[in-house]
Design a protein around this motif. Sequence first.
Motif, PDB file in Angstrom:
ATOM      1  N   LEU A  36      36.749  37.970  36.240  1.00  0.00           N
ATOM      2  CA  LEU A  36      37.946  38.526  37.411  1.00  0.00           C
ATOM      3  C   LEU A  36      38.675  37.549  38.205  1.00  0.00           C
ATOM      4  N   GLN A  37      39.658  39.165  38.330  1.00  0.00           N
ATOM      5  CA  GLN A  37      41.343  38.262  38.823  1.00  0.00           C
ATOM      6  C   GLN A  37      41.411  38.346  40.450  1.00  0.00           C
ATOM      7  N   ILE A  38      41.362  37.689  40.982  1.00  0.00           N
ATOM      8  CA  ILE A  38      42.341  38.036  42.488  1.00  0.00           C
ATOM      9  C   ILE A  38      42.934  37.410  42.822  1.00  0.00           C
ATOM     10  N   MET A  39      44.161  38.173  42.936  1.00  0.00           N
ATOM     11  CA  MET A  39      45.242  37.718  43.730  1.00  0.00           C
ATOM     12  C   MET A  39      45.346  38.013  44.776  1.00  0.00           C
ATOM     13  N   ALA A  40      46.727  37.388  45.396  1.00  0.00           N
ATOM     14  CA  ALA A  40      47.260  37.673  46.951  1.00  0.00           C
ATOM     15  C   ALA A  40      48.501  37.476  47.238  1.00  0.00           C
ATOM     16  N   VAL A  61      36.898  49.202  48.908  1.00  0.00           N
ATOM     17  CA  VAL A  61      37.238  48.708  48.288  1.00  0.00           C
ATOM     18  C   VAL A  61      38.142  50.334  47.659  1.00  0.00           C
ATOM     19  N   THR A  62      39.285  49.984  47.133  1.00  0.00           N
ATOM     20  CA  THR A  62      40.139  50.788  46.883  1.00  0.00           C
ATOM     21  C   THR A  62      40.904  51.209  45.322  1.00  0.00           C
ATOM     22  N   GLU A  63      41.308  51.629  45.509  1.00  0.00           N
ATOM     23  CA  GLU A  63      42.558  51.949  43.863  1.00  0.00           C
ATOM     24  C   GLU A  63      43.846  51.925  44.313  1.00  0.00           C
ATOM     25  N   VAL A  64      45.153  50.865  43.891  1.00  0.00           N
ATOM     26  CA  VAL A  64      46.228  50.328  44.004  1.00  0.00           C
ATOM     27  C   VAL A  64      46.818  50.313  42.783  1.00  0.00           C
ATOM     28  N   SER A  65      48.293  51.183  43.125  1.00  0.00           N
ATOM     29  CA  SER A  65      48.700  51.562  41.608  1.00  0.00           C
ATOM     30  C   SER A  65      50.228  50.229  41.843  1.00  0.00           C
ATOM     31  N   CYS A  66      50.725  49.545  40.466  1.00  0.00           N
ATOM     32  CA  CYS A  66      51.459  48.830  40.810  1.00  0.00           C
ATOM     33  C   CYS A  66      52.389  49.504  39.703  1.00  0.00           C
ATOM     34  N   VAL A  97      40.362  45.720  49.385  1.00  0.00           N
ATOM     35  CA  VAL A  97      40.274  45.427  48.092  1.00  0.00           C
ATOM     36  C   VAL A  97      40.788  45.890  47.317  1.00  0.00           C
ATOM     37  N   GLY A  98      41.841  45.636  46.918  1.00  0.00           N
ATOM     38  CA  GLY A  98      42.632  46.772  45.300  1.00  0.00           C
ATOM     39  C   GLY A  98      42.627  46.610  44.248  1.00  0.00           C
ATOM     40  N   VAL A 144      44.065  41.786  48.736  1.00  0.00           N
ATOM     41  CA  VAL A 144      43.752  41.201  47.622  1.00  0.00           C
ATOM     42  C   VAL A 144      44.054  42.127  46.936  1.00  0.00           C
ATOM     43  N   LEU A 145      44.266  41.464  46.040  1.00  0.00           N
ATOM     44  CA  LEU A 145      44.196  42.753  44.340  1.00  0.00           C
ATOM     45  C   LEU A 145      42.944  42.573  43.682  1.00  0.00           C
TER      46      LEU A 145
END
Length: 508
Positions: free
Chosen positions: A470-474, A301-306, A268-269, A407-408
């Motif tokens: 909470l939003q989940i994106m795939a 769970v990790t942090e992801v930059s977009c 999960v990001g 997923v984000l």
Amino acid sequence: MAPSELIHLSAADLAARLAAGDVTSVEVTQAHLDQISAVDDTIGSFLHVDGAKALAQAATVDEDRAAGKALGPLAGVPIGLKDVFVTRGTPTTAGSKILEGWTPPYESTVSARALAAGLVVLGKTNMDEFAMGSTNENSAYKPVRNPWNHDRIPGGSSGGSASAVASFETPLSLGTDTGGSVRQPAAMCGLVGMKPTYGSNSRYGVIAFSSSLDTPGPFGRTVMDTALLHEAISGYDPCDSTSIDAPVPGVVAAARKGANGDLTGVRVGVVRELGGDGYETGVMSAFEAGVQTLRDLGATVTEVSCPHFSYSLPAYYLIAPSEASSNLARFDSVRYGLRVGDDGEASLEEVMSMTREAGFGAEVKRRIILGAYALSSGYYDAYYGQAQKVRTLLARDFTAAFEQVDVLVSPTTPTVAYPIGAKVNDPLAMYQGDLCTLPASLVGVPAMSLPVGLAEDPADSGGTPLPVGLQIMAPTMADDRCYRVGAALEGALDASRGAPFLAELAIR
């Protein structure tokens, strides 16, 4: 069963009781029609209700079931349709005066599939005019109120569909998501709302706002309810040139798998850019608690930059109005809809101008003007062309992110539902409510919102706590990932609170 019990059951539970013969579809439908009569004058969820037609559909389902015919898993369960879906023989207005009284001669693919699945259509739900807005105050007929607090917005543009489910007027509903118009009202009303992969369900018969963004999507009180409706309406449609000719992702199976509560191995990001300044403390606290629950279920769970997500808002509000200005040009006072000023002396151009002045609301006019400007000679490349380039950058951000995670996640909205009228004179402030939902819309990837808690409005200390989503994106056509993660998270949260999320609202 008592009607008060029937309206509080999930769609999946209703379907099971219908299949077992414990209750009839006519009884279930009548219970929901009675609830509409009791509460909708206050809530404003529906623009048109046809009780006789709904009861006739329900009776047909009951007859087919008694005759032993094979029926779909949702046969006999009621549903509300956003008034943007064209429905044969039933008034369809898109929330606008310019279509007042129009009765379509054909059926949208999505509503036809719902009927084929045996769902019973209660009526057409209220919406922001032509799906333009985030508050459902832009309906030409009446505003919609949030069932948690009647002085608050339900979110938009599918606010009528969301409030109808949250106020127990229907167990299921359909909306459309252009920039977040299913996910945002789902978050504000405490529901599950899904924007499927763009092109995985049909836009045929959906009155167009922004053709490269509009996506029909389901609302439910649970992840499983939403999955069942998702499968019923989705699939390739040769009538839609943007339809994807591929199998529908197994979202029901994914929801069942997620219900076991094990997310071991799921990556999960957390999107770094969707949080921080401008996000209410209560919203972030509920979101972070939801992320911790994902960890507890075994997810990594990790942090992801977009980094380009911050450009989504300006890009969307150039692309969507540009497409809207083209799509709404068809409302010319000649072919159908409202016609004003036709006294025999006015020219066609004058009649067209007077009709559009009388038929379109302020937000629709604002977006038509903005879109026409962005597409005009000398500005196309500077505005619309540049905004389309941002879509490419966003797609690259998603691609890079999904190489690291499955997923984000992010908050669905930066704030809880705010008071009706609070931002009516500040459209830019209203547009800020779409910050989290726009990236997935612009790229076309699937995204779900589900409730993770309640939070106070910081401007109303001690007031009614309101839902947080909470939003989940795939990735594209990986809608099933949203359902697996969503079902696991929902199960854990329901277990911790000892009841489904809407149980608190049911007893108010």
